[in-house]
Design a protein around this motif. Structure first.
Motif, mmCIF file in Angstrom:
data_model
loop_
_atom_site.group_PDB
_atom_site.id
_atom_site.type_symbol
_atom_site.label_atom_id
_atom_site.label_comp_id
_atom_site.label_asym_id
_atom_site.label_seq_id
_atom_site.Cartn_x
_atom_site.Cartn_y
_atom_site.Cartn_z
ATOM 1 N N PRO B 64 36.361 21.512 -81.547
ATOM 2 C CA PRO B 64 36.284 22.680 -80.527
ATOM 3 C C PRO B 64 35.953 23.891 -81.972
ATOM 4 O O PRO B 64 35.869 24.745 -81.263
ATOM 5 C CB PRO B 64 37.470 22.131 -80.247
ATOM 6 N N ALA B 65 36.983 22.871 -82.983
ATOM 7 C CA ALA B 65 37.463 24.931 -83.863
ATOM 8 C C ALA B 65 35.796 25.494 -83.831
ATOM 9 O O ALA B 65 35.692 26.705 -84.053
ATOM 10 C CB ALA B 65 37.852 24.382 -84.805
ATOM 11 N N ILE B 66 34.855 24.771 -84.734
ATOM 12 C CA ILE B 66 33.708 24.730 -84.580
ATOM 13 C C ILE B 66 32.743 26.012 -83.332
ATOM 14 O O ILE B 66 32.129 26.910 -83.624
ATOM 15 C CB ILE B 66 32.616 23.687 -85.227
ATOM 16 N N ARG B 67 33.196 25.080 -82.190
ATOM 17 C CA ARG B 67 32.246 25.201 -81.193
ATOM 18 C C ARG B 67 32.569 26.825 -80.756
ATOM 19 O O ARG B 67 31.819 27.917 -79.955
ATOM 20 C CB ARG B 67 32.491 24.491 -79.826
ATOM 21 N N THR B 68 34.389 27.159 -80.924
ATOM 22 C CA THR B 68 35.212 28.513 -80.230
ATOM 23 C C THR B 68 34.319 29.342 -81.884
ATOM 24 O O THR B 68 34.124 30.531 -81.400
ATOM 25 C CB THR B 68 35.862 27.999 -80.808
ATOM 26 N N THR B 69 34.125 28.998 -82.963
ATOM 27 C CA THR B 69 33.108 29.557 -83.975
ATOM 28 C C THR B 69 31.951 30.587 -82.967
ATOM 29 O O THR B 69 31.318 31.784 -83.584
ATOM 30 C CB THR B 69 33.807 29.723 -84.821
ATOM 31 N N VAL B 70 30.914 29.551 -82.511
ATOM 32 C CA VAL B 70 29.662 29.714 -82.121
ATOM 33 C C VAL B 70 30.420 30.477 -81.120
ATOM 34 O O VAL B 70 29.472 31.660 -80.964
ATOM 35 C CB VAL B 70 28.742 28.153 -82.199
ATOM 36 N N LEU B 71 31.105 30.246 -80.029
ATOM 37 C CA LEU B 71 30.832 30.875 -79.232
ATOM 38 C C LEU B 71 31.453 32.396 -79.342
ATOM 39 O O LEU B 71 31.223 33.144 -78.627
ATOM 40 C CB LEU B 71 32.301 30.284 -77.669
ATOM 41 N N SER B 72 32.398 32.807 -79.804
ATOM 42 C CA SER B 72 32.523 34.380 -80.789
ATOM 43 C C SER B 72 32.239 35.062 -81.137
ATOM 44 O O SER B 72 32.049 36.334 -80.930
ATOM 45 C CB SER B 72 34.106 34.232 -81.897
ATOM 46 N N LEU B 73 30.225 34.574 -80.710
ATOM 47 C CA LEU B 73 29.469 35.372 -80.752
ATOM 48 C C LEU B 73 28.585 35.653 -80.289
ATOM 49 O O LEU B 73 27.602 36.507 -80.306
ATOM 50 C CB LEU B 73 28.853 35.268 -82.252
ATOM 51 N N GLY B 74 29.063 35.029 -78.964
ATOM 52 C CA GLY B 74 28.268 34.963 -77.863
ATOM 53 C C GLY B 74 28.932 36.030 -76.705
ATOM 54 O O GLY B 74 29.983 36.172 -76.851
ATOM 55 N N ASP B 75 28.551 36.076 -75.599
ATOM 56 C CA ASP B 75 28.485 36.647 -74.724
ATOM 57 C C ASP B 75 29.460 35.819 -73.730
ATOM 58 O O ASP B 75 29.772 34.804 -74.001
ATOM 59 C CB ASP B 75 27.359 37.262 -73.372
ATOM 60 N N SER B 76 29.886 36.878 -72.309
ATOM 61 C CA SER B 76 30.800 35.987 -71.857
ATOM 62 C C SER B 76 30.467 35.359 -70.992
ATOM 63 O O SER B 76 31.215 34.438 -70.271
ATOM 64 C CB SER B 76 30.819 37.374 -70.337
ATOM 65 N N ARG B 77 29.121 34.766 -70.764
ATOM 66 C CA ARG B 77 28.782 33.469 -70.157
ATOM 67 C C ARG B 77 28.420 32.397 -71.626
ATOM 68 O O ARG B 77 28.171 31.168 -70.885
ATOM 69 C CB ARG B 77 27.573 33.471 -69.644
ATOM 70 N N GLY B 78 28.779 32.307 -72.597
ATOM 71 C CA GLY B 78 29.043 31.721 -73.967
ATOM 72 C C GLY B 78 27.169 31.721 -74.031
ATOM 73 O O GLY B 78 27.070 30.240 -74.907
ATOM 74 N N GLU B 79 26.239 32.408 -73.420
ATOM 75 C CA GLU B 79 25.185 32.079 -73.518
ATOM 76 C C GLU B 79 24.287 32.680 -74.499
ATOM 77 O O GLU B 79 23.717 32.606 -76.151
ATOM 78 C CB GLU B 79 24.024 32.684 -72.671
ATOM 79 N N GLY B 80 23.903 34.149 -74.289
ATOM 80 C CA GLY B 80 23.566 35.067 -75.405
ATOM 81 C C GLY B 80 24.490 35.564 -76.577
ATOM 82 O O GLY B 80 25.690 35.039 -77.066
ATOM 83 N N PHE B 81 23.390 36.087 -77.573
ATOM 84 C CA PHE B 81 23.960 36.593 -78.855
ATOM 85 C C PHE B 81 24.204 37.274 -78.923
ATOM 86 O O PHE B 81 23.322 38.066 -78.427
ATOM 87 C CB PHE B 81 23.585 35.808 -79.886
ATOM 88 N N VAL B 82 25.682 38.237 -79.136
ATOM 89 C CA VAL B 82 25.629 39.341 -79.512
ATOM 90 C C VAL B 82 27.065 39.625 -80.842
ATOM 91 O O VAL B 82 27.201 41.092 -81.082
ATOM 92 C CB VAL B 82 27.017 39.469 -78.308
ATOM 93 N N GLY B 83 26.380 38.841 -82.168
ATOM 94 C CA GLY B 83 26.529 39.106 -82.976
ATOM 95 C C GLY B 83 28.150 39.513 -83.230
ATOM 96 O O GLY B 83 29.198 38.522 -82.624
ATOM 97 N N LEU B 84 28.622 40.498 -83.851
ATOM 98 C CA LEU B 84 30.353 40.548 -84.168
ATOM 99 C C LEU B 84 30.760 41.517 -83.043
ATOM 100 O O LEU B 84 31.622 41.992 -83.229
ATOM 101 C CB LEU B 84 30.445 41.461 -85.286
ATOM 102 N N ASP B 85 30.025 41.715 -81.953
ATOM 103 C CA ASP B 85 30.539 42.642 -81.153
ATOM 104 C C ASP B 85 32.107 42.066 -80.298
ATOM 105 O O ASP B 85 33.093 43.034 -79.983
ATOM 106 C CB ASP B 85 30.094 42.444 -79.655
#
Lengths: 308, 327, 493
Positions: B64-85
């Protein structure tokens, strides 16, 4: 022990000077501050709805008006008479393994982390310690999909979905509570275990005892008090938990007391008569458990558990 | 429907299976522990004892910690990549900055105040006649769930502009300063944070008391005796003898409480729902992720939460090293 | 704000009472409807059965469903029930498949659902496993993303539901047909994505209502206003009449609702948007074609403010305008009972909040009138309700969806407790109390323009976060412009 008597008396005298009136006063003020809110709630839960909402609980003393209607409503209202008893059993079935598993596993792990030497051991310990801060809320979704969908890596199924139904959902809750409870348990037990006298363990090793034997025959008896106090903590945590239960023990067949009460408290704000009585129903068990087991709890800490 | 105990039997069967599985795992580990090399240095032996923990922790927390870190770089649906936005958002949005400030307030005040109260109380009641009772009274809140505690205190803070007060705090204000002194505590800007923090202190102080009281009893009597012979007064005894002797215990209490305060969520949720500037990181993370459906932002907040604990981890590492040198 | 509508309004299960409940019995106990049902609206067989079950001190239908007990255990025999009416939904009595339903509706109101579909369960053999949670909004996200979605969920917020459309099962043709027969396009649009119906409406709450005391109106010769101007005039009159009474004001409100604090204000604003600018502009506002800080929105907010933030009008029984942030929405209208407040704008579901013994009805202690439009012909209706979404494709799930879309269900549910539906076949005569009757009648009004609660349609972080939050601050004194700018900013980012 007998040679400790004199110092204790001495210590007592040393403290006597500390116990000036203001010290006693401070203690009384703290004790009052810490008990009055709960007392007010308890008293309120026995007052009629109309009075709870319009006058303070302290007016009870001038115009006592006693009712158990609020408890009737919470316990037997809304068709919950059977379900509250059921929820109670669910809480029990959830709690027992959720206390046993993490504490036993943590004890084993703490043994390895303090008395077996291998490369990277300290980093592993720090890693487990740091995991304490992974917010539970973020772990809910991945763990749920682990149960409901299994693990697939590149189309290859490493682990099939568990697909647990009915009462087997309890297994999920145990799993979740164990995983979430481990880091703190490992941290505390490691602190405790690394303080054990090394000479005893050394001599056992010289006698050729295996790791299993050392753990069972030497370490385990010594850490029993610490295990007991940790068990009480874990019990309080699991029994009072709502979040994990909502996700992993959904459905009336498995949901515990906290979830039932949360539903009953339903409409919040003004419904003090339900909230007060409901809160007390949920408080009573952990408090009773704590009071009966308090002895072991304190003993565990006294045995030198918190040497840092 | 009457409650039928017979219907509940399957649950106890499951419970039995669970306990059986538990025994099997523990005995299995111990059995293997007998076979592996007896040397104190052995990676195999270490791993055998660690396996149950490592497996559970990996599935339940590391992934879960890894998944959360990955998701934190994504958009509100957890799909697109938004960098550090999402991180930029955390550190530029004034409201979220307020949330970060609140969390800082919690993590500083709760451990300090609760430990201070617990320590003072433990010292005062030590060796007195009513010690056990006194300790129990203060520890009781620990047994109450966060939600229960929040209800208790919401009741204390209750405010009525017209009519009799039903909240104790406002009644005190009336008794002491008259009708005009009443306040709506939970909506007062900034101060409402302190009123929420008070609830956490109330819960945690008992933990500090019990742990520190145990530690005080563990202070070698020779030290106290020696200090007594040197003629120190009570104040000096407290600062020069008691506190240094129980320092490790104080640190454990502080560390545990800091982490608990960082993760705190239920009290805010039940008492204010994060309104009126009372939100904290853990609550905001939840509110953004689930009801708010902002997966990326919620995850970024979780990562920030995780990063905040690094100082505590570093401290713990140093502690570990020091202890090793002493040994 | 619909999520509070049912989830937070809970009431105790009815204790079996005298069978001669007056029609105006307060729906404080929503199950009062069930008592009434027993008193005569049902067929003799079913009546006996429900009476027996409730007589045991229980909310009936749980026996059949929640505990997963086989229906034979419920002590009913098939011949007591006429199953012919349920034949259209199929026969599953052989397999007895289970269908799980997850909803934000808990407690007695949840029980009332189970009571309503008990005959369906009995006749079709489908086991409905009902689960209600106060934490629905968060839990549904966890469950759907965690791959553990329920078979069916009742969504009070279409905006929230839209996020899961990829996981949802579209309506079958038969269901779409049934839904089209039951509801107007105004309603169906909220469950339709990309032209396909996914979720049909179920319950309906009416929000454009003002609670008042018929007795006070009669005693003082006040009349129910039919235009906005009349309403303001009436407020002024009442303000003058109440001037001598300590703490009394014409209006009262409470907006504290935990995490959702502020939602009653957003309902006000939505009602004003509809009144000032009509349905089309309202739709643009909801879809963000119209920026949140547009002057049209500001007009509506200010119009709401002309009552809400008017110190001469607010807050009867509680203090000044600012006091409403500290009053729970449940308590908001209660001062009407002691005469320190005369008017309270709140939805139909508020009828559950009146204390036991309060008579709700046109001649009773409290009742509600339609919040007037700008003119007497102008009839915008603001409302909310639940939508039925499905996450599993199966015959039995479709059968349950069909049933929930039927008039059969709507009427059955209306009888088991204070509840209303906008379904065309919903018969106002089956309503559990006069308030619900009025609600159904207003929804059936051809001339009315219905719009769904905007905050439930907007994205979650706006609709149920910044909109609530900023409106709370607006009550506390923040300017309209600043508040709307702040909301707009959260929507952009």
């Amino acid at each position: 022990m007998s040679n400790r008597v004199e110092p204790v008396v001495l210590a007592k005298r040393a403290r006597k000077r500390f116990s000036r009136p203001w010290a006693s006063l401070t203690a009384i003020v703290i004790a009052l501050l810490w008990t009055t809110p709960t007392f007010g709630l308890l008293l309120s839960s026995f007052r009629p709805e109309e009075e709870i909402k319009t006058t303070g609980w302290w007016t009870f003393f001038s115009q006592p008006n006693f009712t158990i209607e609020n408890y009737n409503e919470v316990l037997y209202g809304s068709g919950s008479s059977g379900r509250l008893a059921e929820a109670f059993i669910n809480s029990l079935v959830i709690t027992i393994p959720s206390v046993l598993f993490p504490i036993a596993f943590a004890a084993l792990a703490a043994y390895a982390l303090s008395w077996v030497e291998f490369k990277g051991r300290d980093w592993l310990f720090v890693g487990i310690f740091a995991l304490q801060v992974v917010p539970l809320q973020m772990a809910l979704v991945p763990l749920l999909s682990f149960f409901s969908q299994g693990v697939d890596v590149g189309g290859f199924t490493l682990m099939p979905a568990w697909d647990l139904e009915g009462e087997w959902k309890f297994v999920q809750v145990w799993f979740a509570h164990t995983a979430f409870g481990l880091p703190l348990s490992v941290f505390l037990l490691h602190n405790f275990m690394s303080e054990l006298p090394g000479s005893v363990i050394e001599s056992a090793r010289v006698d050729g005892a295996s790791h299993g034997a050392i753990f069972r025959k030497i370490v385990l008896p010594l850490i029993t008090p610490a295990l007991a106090s940790l068990a009480i903590f874990q019990f309080l945590w699991v029994w009072n938990d709502l979040l994990v239960a909502l996700v992993f023990a959904s459905g009336s067949e498995t949901s515990p007391l906290t979830a039932r009460l949360a539903d009953m408290a339903g409409s919040r704000g003004g419904e003090w008569q339900r909230l007060t009585a409901g809160a007390f129903v949920s408080i009573i068990i952990p408090v009773a458990v704590f009071l009966t087991l308090q002895r072991y709890f304190v003993r565990g800490l006294l045995a030198g558990g918190v040497k840092g | 429907m009457t409650f039928d105990f017979l219907d509940q039997i399957p649950k106890f069967v499951v419970l039995g299976v669970g306990v059986l599985a538990f025994l099997l795992v523990v005995l299995g580990v111990l059995y293997v522990g007998n076979i592996v090399p007896h040397r104190p240095k052995s990676l195999t032996a270490g791993l055998v004892f660690l396996i149950p923990t490592l497996v559970l922790v990996s599935i339940g927390l590391v992934v879960p910690a890894i998944r959360t870190t990955v998701l934190s770089l994504g958009d509100s649906r957890g799909e697109g990549f938004v960098g550090l936005d999402n991180y930029v958002w955390i550190f530029t949005d004034p409201q979220i900055l307020g949330v970060v400030r609140n969390s800082a307030l919690w993590v500083v005040l709760v451990p300090l105040v609760a430990t201070a109260v617990g320590l003072v109380y433990a010292v005062i009641i030590d060796q007195t006649r009513l010690e056990k009772l006194a300790k129990t009274l203060v520890f009781l809140p620990m047994a109450i769930s966060f939600v229960g505690a929040a209800i208790i205190w919401k009741f204390v803070y209750d405010y009525k502009q017209i009519g009799d007060q039903i909240g104790l705090l406002n009644q005190f204000m009336v008794w002491l300063f008259g009708e005009g002194a009443t306040q709506h505590w939970l909506t007062m800007p900034f101060w409402n944070n302190l009123f929420l923090i008070a609830v956490m202190v109330w819960i945690q102080a008992g933990f500090a008391t019990v742990v520190l009281s145990a530690a005080i009893k563990g202070v070698p009597s020779e030290i106290i005796e020696a200090a007594r012979l040197d003629g120190v007064n009570a104040w000096q005894m407290f600062w020069k003898v008691t506190v240094p002797s129980i320092r490790p215990a104080i640190i454990v209490v502080l560390v545990t409480m800091s982490i608990a305060s960082l993760k705190l969520f239920d009290i805010v949720r039940t008492m204010t729902g994060g309104r009126n500037g009372t939100s904290v990181l853990a609550y905001e993370m939840y509110a953004q992720s689930f009801p708010g459906q902002q997966t990326g932002r919620g995850a970024a907040l979780a990562v920030v939460l995780f990063l905040l604990v690094i100082p505590i981890v570093v401290y713990q590492v140093r502690n570990l090293r020091q202890r090793k040198e002493v040994r | 704000m619909a999520r509070t509508t049912l989830a937070r309004v809970s009431a105790p299960c009815a204790v079996p009472g005298p069978d001669d409940y007056p029609r105006t019995v307060p729906p404080r106990t929503p199950m009062a409807g069930a008592d009434e049902e027993r008193s005569g609206l049902m067929t003799i067989q079913r009546r006996r059965r429900f009476a027996a079950l409730t007589g045991a001190g229980m909310c009936a239908a749980m026996v059949v469903t929640a505990c997963g007990a086989p229906s034979e255990d419920s002590g009913l025999s098939e011949e007591e029930l006429d199953c012919a009416t349920y034949e259209e939904f199929g026969d599953f009595t052989e397999e007895k498949p289970a269908v799980s339903i997850y909803t934000p509706i808990t407690d007695a109101e949840g029980d009332a659902f189970e009571q309503a579909w008990a005959p369906f369960v009995e006749c079709t053999g489908i086991q409905i496993q009902y689960e209600g949670s106060n934490d629905f909004e968060a839990q549904i996200e966890v469950r759907v993303t965690g791959g553990d979605a329920p078979d069916i969920a009742f969504f009070p917020q279409p905006g929230l539901m839209a996020r899961y459309k990829d996981d949802m099962v579209p309506a079958s043709d038969a269901l779409a047909e049934r839904a089209a027969a039951g509801w107007s396009e105004d309603w169906l649009q909220y469950g339709t994505f990309d032209g396909t119906l996914y979720a049909q409406p179920m319950s309906a709450n009416l929000k454009s209502l003002v609670w008042y005391s018929p007795k006070l109106f009669k005693d003082n010769g006040y009349t129910v206003p039919e235009t906005w101007d009349d309403l303001i005039k009436l407020s002024d009159t009442i303000a003058a009449d109440l001037a001598g009474t300590e703490g009394a004001k014409p209006w009262c409100a409470g907006i504290d609702s935990g995490e959702a604090t502020g939602w009653p204000v957003t309902d006000w604003v939505e009602d004003m948007m509809l009144r000032e600018h009509g349905g089309d502009v309202y739709d643009q506002w909801v879809s963000h074609e119209l920026p949140f800080n547009d002057s049209k929105v500001a007009d509506a907010v200010d119009k709401a403010g002309s009552i809400l933030k008017n110190e001469d009008y607010m807050n009867g029984g509680y203090g000044d305008v600012g006091s409403m942030t500290g009053v729970s929405f449940e308590e908001g209208g209660l001062p009407i009972l002691d005469g320190t407040c005369a008017l309270h704008r709140q939805a139909s579901f508020y009828s559950a909040q009146w204390p036991d013994g309060t008579e709700v009805g046109p001649e009773g202690d409290v009742f509600a009138f339609y919040l007037p439009g700008n003119t007497a012909d102008d009839k915008p209706l603001l409302g909310g309700g639940e939508f039925v979404a499905a996450f599993r494709e199966a015959e039995e799930v479709d059968a349950v969806r069909q049933y929930l879309a039927s008039g059969l269900f709507a009427n059955a549910r209306m009888k088991t407790g204070a509840w209303a539906s906008a379904h065309a076949d919903a018969d106002p005569a089956n309503a559990a109390d006069p308030m619900m009757q009025l609600t159904v009648e207003l929804f059936h009004d051809e001339g009315a323009e219905f719009r769904f609660d905007a905050s439930d349609l907007m994205p979650g972080h706006v609709g149920s976060d910044s909109f609530f939050d900023e409106m709370t601050q607006w009550i506390n004194g923040k300017s309209t412009g600043d508040a709307l700018d702040a909301i707009e900013e959260t929507w952009e980012s």
